[in-house]
Design a protein around this motif. Structure first.
Motif, PDB file in Angstrom:
ATOM      1  N   ALA A   1      -1.270  14.769  -4.583  1.00 28.64           N
ATOM      2  CA  ALA A   1      -1.305  13.391  -3.794  1.00 28.64           C
ATOM      3  C   ALA A   1      -1.573  13.893  -2.381  1.00 28.64           C
ATOM      4  O   ALA A   1      -2.586  13.284  -2.005  1.00 28.64           O
ATOM      5  N   HIS A   2      -0.875  14.878  -2.060  1.00 31.05           N
ATOM      6  CA  HIS A   2      -1.194  15.011  -0.239  1.00 31.05           C
ATOM      7  C   HIS A   2      -2.572  15.660  -0.268  1.00 31.05           C
ATOM      8  O   HIS A   2      -3.333  15.073   0.682  1.00 31.05           O
ATOM      9  N   LEU A   3      -2.960  16.535  -0.938  1.00 33.87           N
ATOM     10  CA  LEU A   3      -4.398  17.125  -0.733  1.00 33.87           C
ATOM     11  C   LEU A   3      -5.607  16.085  -0.931  1.00 33.87           C
ATOM     12  O   LEU A   3      -6.488  16.139  -0.463  1.00 33.87           O
TER      13      LEU A   3
ATOM     14  N   ASP B   1     -12.994   7.438   1.939  1.00 38.43           N
ATOM     15  CA  ASP B   1     -13.371   6.973   0.855  1.00 38.43           C
ATOM     16  C   ASP B   1     -13.273   5.214   1.081  1.00 38.43           C
ATOM     17  O   ASP B   1     -14.099   4.625   0.599  1.00 38.43           O
ATOM     18  N   GLU B   2     -12.188   4.758   1.625  1.00 37.45           N
ATOM     19  CA  GLU B   2     -12.131   3.608   2.081  1.00 37.45           C
ATOM     20  C   GLU B   2     -13.099   2.608   2.763  1.00 37.45           C
ATOM     21  O   GLU B   2     -13.342   1.749   2.775  1.00 37.45           O
TER      22      GLU B   2
ATOM     23  N   VAL C   1       0.058   2.375  -5.979  1.00 39.96           N
ATOM     24  CA  VAL C   1      -0.073   1.059  -5.870  1.00 39.96           C
ATOM     25  C   VAL C   1       0.375   0.472  -4.524  1.00 39.96           C
ATOM     26  O   VAL C   1      -0.271  -0.361  -3.770  1.00 39.96           O
ATOM     27  N   ALA C   2       1.453   0.964  -4.200  1.00 39.55           N
ATOM     28  CA  ALA C   2       2.270   0.627  -2.847  1.00 39.55           C
ATOM     29  C   ALA C   2       1.651   1.257  -1.524  1.00 39.55           C
ATOM     30  O   ALA C   2       1.339   0.968  -0.629  1.00 39.55           O
TER      31      ALA C   2
ATOM     32  N   ARG D   1      -4.524   6.686   2.011  1.00 46.84           N
ATOM     33  CA  ARG D   1      -3.769   7.729   1.459  1.00 46.84           C
ATOM     34  C   ARG D   1      -4.128   7.756  -0.062  1.00 46.84           C
ATOM     35  O   ARG D   1      -5.154   8.152  -0.380  1.00 46.84           O
ATOM     36  N   MET D   2      -3.280   7.575  -1.154  1.00 45.49           N
ATOM     37  CA  MET D   2      -3.486   7.603  -2.568  1.00 45.49           C
ATOM     38  C   MET D   2      -3.843   6.105  -3.248  1.00 45.49           C
ATOM     39  O   MET D   2      -3.892   6.081  -4.433  1.00 45.49           O
TER      40      MET D   2
END
Length: 362
Positions: free
Chosen positions: A262-264, A272-273, A304-305, A310-311
């Motif tokens: 998740a971090h990497l 991406d956003e 989700v949150a 981030r992810m």
């Protein structure tokens, strides 16, 4: 310990997987029995997984000619939702590998060349048709998929074999990366199944493999730009000949490696956003909903949150079972009106099963 094991194995399956201790016991037994029987020898591995549909550790999520727990009643056929997408996914077919007695059912008994198609295959075609129909209508051109609990690997096989057809569709969608979040014993099954059924169509990236670039023995991924090699295909034009011929990268992430992944991943995809045509999709059919609450919350907070820098994902395809333990709490999290700015885009429920699609509101 003996009393704990006896308690777990006298429970219904939904309880079993909603209970942290019981889930851990099942995982320990499945890994121990599997490793003990085949010890990595190719012929023994094939023999061990070759009847996966009737194995005690896997029968609840593998296709079977004897029974199916798929209780969803379709409101609309996927063919009616989007004929082109339905045909793309249906034409990928279903290997009979590991489905005991499947070779005795189908064409001969039906008087056609249709062959055996399990309920899990049929529901997979439906779910993917609905999901990609929504992505096309939302203007998504590139997608990264994250599947929570991928069963025996049916969905990534669909994606790998349909990758080129999706690029050739009237509204092209490029499947850029596929990540599986699952338990170690199930990842081992998935890797075997996909190696046998998808072969060179998939580039397997197991984050617990000691030779993996981001293994704990090395520091490659922790340097600036260290993850570029893992997702190098991200930087190639999806319509280029190189990319169209490239295998689908599939990340296998077990519980021990999920925080590192998740971090990497988030570090490698911070931009991406800024691309509205790129979407991250969380695909969660039953497995997420059956998790113990702390595991459910890890995925909720991570996908989700979390913000999209981030992810955080953009779309959630969520299938749940109302009869399972702690359903009310999980539904409250997902359906709360202030739930992290997600809009409920689709909801279809039978007395037992619900299909929901959520889209992040920007």
């Amino acid at each position: 310990c003996r009393q704990s094991i006896e308690l777990c194995f006298h429970q219904q399956e939904p309880f079993f997987f909603n209970h942290t201790g019981c889930n851990m016991i099942q995982e320990l037994l499945t890994v121990a029995i599997g490793s003990g029987r085949h010890r990595g020898a190719p012929a023994k591995v094939d023999n061990y997984y070759g009847n996966m549909s009737e194995m005690w550790g896997f029968h609840h999520f593998t296709p079977s000619v004897l029974m199916s727990s798929d209780g969803h009643q379709r409101a609309n056929s996927p063919h009616a939702v989007n004929k082109e997408l339905n045909d793309i996914f249906y034409k990928q077919g279903e290997p009979m590998l590991g489905i005991v007695w499947a070779d005795h059912i189908g064409a001969a008994s039906e008087g056609s060349d249709r062959g055996y198609r399990s309920p899990k295959f049929e529901s997979g075609v439906e779910f993917l048709t609905r999901m990609f129909d929504g992505l096309q209508k939302g203007g998504v051109k590139t997608v990264d998929m994250f599947e929570i609990g991928a069963g025996y690997g049916s969905m990534p096989r669909f994606m790998a074999s349909a990758k080129k057809a999706l690029l050739d569709a009237s509204i092209p969608v490029y499947v850029r990366n596929y990540a599986i979040m699952d338990m170690r014993s199930v990842v081992d099954l998935q890797r075997w199944y996909l190696n046998k059924t998808a072969g060179d169509l998939i580039r397997q990236s197991d984050w617990s493999d000691p030779s993996h670039r981001c293994s704990v023995q090395g520091v490659h991924c922790w340097r600036p730009g260290g993850t570029d090699g893992l997702w190098a295909l991200d930087r190639i034009d999806p319509q280029s000949a190189q990319q169209r011929a490239a295998p689908l990268n599939v990340d296998f992430v077990d519980t021990d490696k999920r925080d590192v992944f998740a971090h990497l991943y988030a570090d490698a995809h911070t931009q991406d956003e800024s691309d509205p045509s790129l979407a991250r999709v969380l695909f969660a059919v039953n497995s997420w909903h059956e998790f113990a609450m702390q595991d459910f919350m890890w995925h909720y907070n991570t996908f989700v949150a979390a913000p999209t820098w981030r992810m955080g994902v953009d779309v959630i395809f969520y299938v749940s079972n109302r009869e399972w333990i702690r359903n009310a709490e999980k539904e409250a999290l997902m359906m709360h009106p202030r739930s992290v700015h997600f809009l409920l885009e689709l909801e279809e429920c039978s007395p037992i099963t619900c299909i929901r699609v959520f889209r992040r509101v920007t």
